[in-house]
Motif scaffolding. Structure first.
Motif, short mmCIF file in Angstrom:
data_model
loop_
_atom_site.label_atom_id
_atom_site.label_comp_id
_atom_site.label_asym_id
_atom_site.label_seq_id
_atom_site.Cartn_x
_atom_site.Cartn_y
_atom_site.Cartn_z
N PRO A 91 57.01 -59.51 92.66
CA PRO A 91 56.12 -58.16 93.36
C PRO A 91 55.02 -58.60 92.21
N ALA A 92 53.76 -58.46 92.34
CA ALA A 92 52.57 -57.89 91.77
C ALA A 92 52.79 -56.70 91.25
N ALA A 93 51.74 -56.86 90.20
CA ALA A 93 52.06 -55.48 89.44
C ALA A 93 50.66 -54.14 90.22
N ALA A 94 51.31 -52.71 89.68
CA ALA A 94 50.33 -52.14 90.71
C ALA A 94 48.91 -52.37 89.21
N PRO A 95 47.76 -52.12 90.12
CA PRO A 95 46.60 -52.65 89.32
C PRO A 95 46.08 -51.26 88.76
N ALA A 96 45.46 -51.37 87.65
CA ALA A 96 45.85 -50.85 85.95
C ALA A 96 44.73 -48.96 87.25
N SER A 97 44.23 -49.80 87.78
CA SER A 97 42.73 -48.04 87.91
C SER A 97 42.57 -48.74 89.71
N PHE A 98 42.03 -47.23 90.29
CA PHE A 98 41.68 -47.99 91.20
C PHE A 98 40.35 -48.45 91.98
N GLU A 99 39.33 -48.62 90.61
CA GLU A 99 38.27 -49.46 90.38
C GLU A 99 39.11 -51.34 90.70
N GLU A 100 39.99 -51.01 89.72
CA GLU A 100 40.40 -53.10 89.85
C GLU A 100 41.37 -53.07 91.42
N MET B 184 40.83 -51.91 94.54
CA MET B 184 39.61 -52.12 95.06
C MET B 184 38.36 -53.58 95.14
N ALA B 185 38.56 -53.83 93.65
CA ALA B 185 37.50 -55.41 92.67
C ALA B 185 38.52 -56.20 93.62
N GLU B 186 40.34 -56.59 93.03
CA GLU B 186 40.72 -57.51 93.57
C GLU B 186 40.76 -57.51 95.05
N LEU B 187 40.96 -56.88 95.97
CA LEU B 187 40.74 -56.12 97.68
C LEU B 187 39.68 -57.13 98.04
N ALA B 188 38.96 -57.02 97.42
CA ALA B 188 37.26 -57.77 97.82
C ALA B 188 37.49 -58.71 97.07
N GLN B 189 38.16 -59.33 96.73
CA GLN B 189 37.75 -60.53 96.32
C GLN B 189 38.59 -61.52 97.62
N LEU B 190 40.42 -60.94 97.95
CA LEU B 190 41.00 -61.39 98.54
C LEU B 190 40.62 -61.60 99.91
N VAL B 191 39.72 -60.81 100.58
CA VAL B 191 39.16 -60.16 101.84
C VAL B 191 37.97 -61.34 101.42
N THR B 192 37.32 -62.65 100.50
CA THR B 192 36.59 -62.75 100.43
C THR B 192 37.41 -64.57 100.59
N GLN B 193 38.56 -64.31 99.38
CA GLN B 193 38.98 -65.58 100.11
C GLN B 193 39.54 -66.08 100.79
N ALA C 240 49.43 -60.19 102.55
CA ALA C 240 50.10 -59.35 102.31
C ALA C 240 50.45 -58.29 100.69
N ARG C 241 49.27 -59.05 99.91
CA ARG C 241 48.82 -58.13 98.97
C ARG C 241 47.95 -57.55 98.99
N GLY C 242 46.94 -58.08 99.84
CA GLY C 242 46.02 -57.09 100.43
C GLY C 242 46.64 -55.39 100.63
N SER C 243 47.42 -55.85 101.46
CA SER C 243 48.23 -54.69 102.32
C SER C 243 48.46 -53.87 100.60
N GLU C 244 49.26 -53.37 99.70
CA GLU C 244 50.07 -53.63 99.07
C GLU C 244 48.49 -52.24 98.39
N LEU C 245 47.33 -52.86 97.89
CA LEU C 245 46.55 -52.50 96.86
C LEU C 245 45.93 -51.91 98.25
N VAL C 246 46.27 -51.99 99.45
CA VAL C 246 45.41 -50.87 100.18
C VAL C 246 46.29 -49.01 100.63
N LYS C 247 47.55 -49.55 100.30
CA LYS C 247 48.42 -48.83 100.13
C LYS C 247 48.03 -47.23 98.69
#
Length: 84
Positions: free
Chosen positions: A9-18, A20-29, A45-52
Motif C-alpha cells: 500500500p502506498a504511504a498516506a499523504p503528508a497533507s490534504f494539499e499533497e 489533492m496534488a497527487e490525485l490531480a496528477q493521477l487524473v491527468t495520467q 485504486a490509489r485515486g480511490s484511497e486519496l479521495v477517502k
C-alpha cells in the motif's frame, strides 16, 4: 508455481494539499489514455484511497468548524449577495 507480486500500500499523504496534488496528477495520467491497463487499475485504486483520505480530512475540519461556531454552520454567501 508462479508468484504474484502484491503491491504494498502506498504511504498516506503528508497533507490534504499533497493528496489533492497527487490525485490531480493521477487524473491527468488516466485521462491521457497512455497508461497500460494494469497501471490504470492501480491509478484508480490509489485515486480511490486519496479521495477517502481527503473526505476524512474534510470531515475532521468540518467537525472543528462546528465546534468553533457553536454547532451552527452559517451559509456561505455569494460574492454578489448582500448579508443582513
Amino acid at each position: 508455481m508462479s508468484k504474484k507480486l502484491i503491491a504494498e500500500p502506498a504511504a498516506a499523504p503528508a497533507s490534504f494539499e499533497e493528496a489533492m496534488a497527487e490525485l490531480a496528477q493521477l487524473v491527468t495520467q488516466m485521462e491521457s489514455g497512455q497508461l497500460p491497463l494494469e497501471a490504470s487499475v492501480a491509478a484508480y485504486a490509489r485515486g480511490s484511497e486519496l479521495v477517502k483520505y481527503c473526505a476524512g480530512q474534510l470531515d475532521k475540519v468540518e467537525s472543528q468548524v462546528k465546534i468553533l461556531e457553536g454547532d451552527m454552520l452559517k451559509p456561505f454567501a455569494d460574492a454578489g449577495e448582500v448579508q443582513p
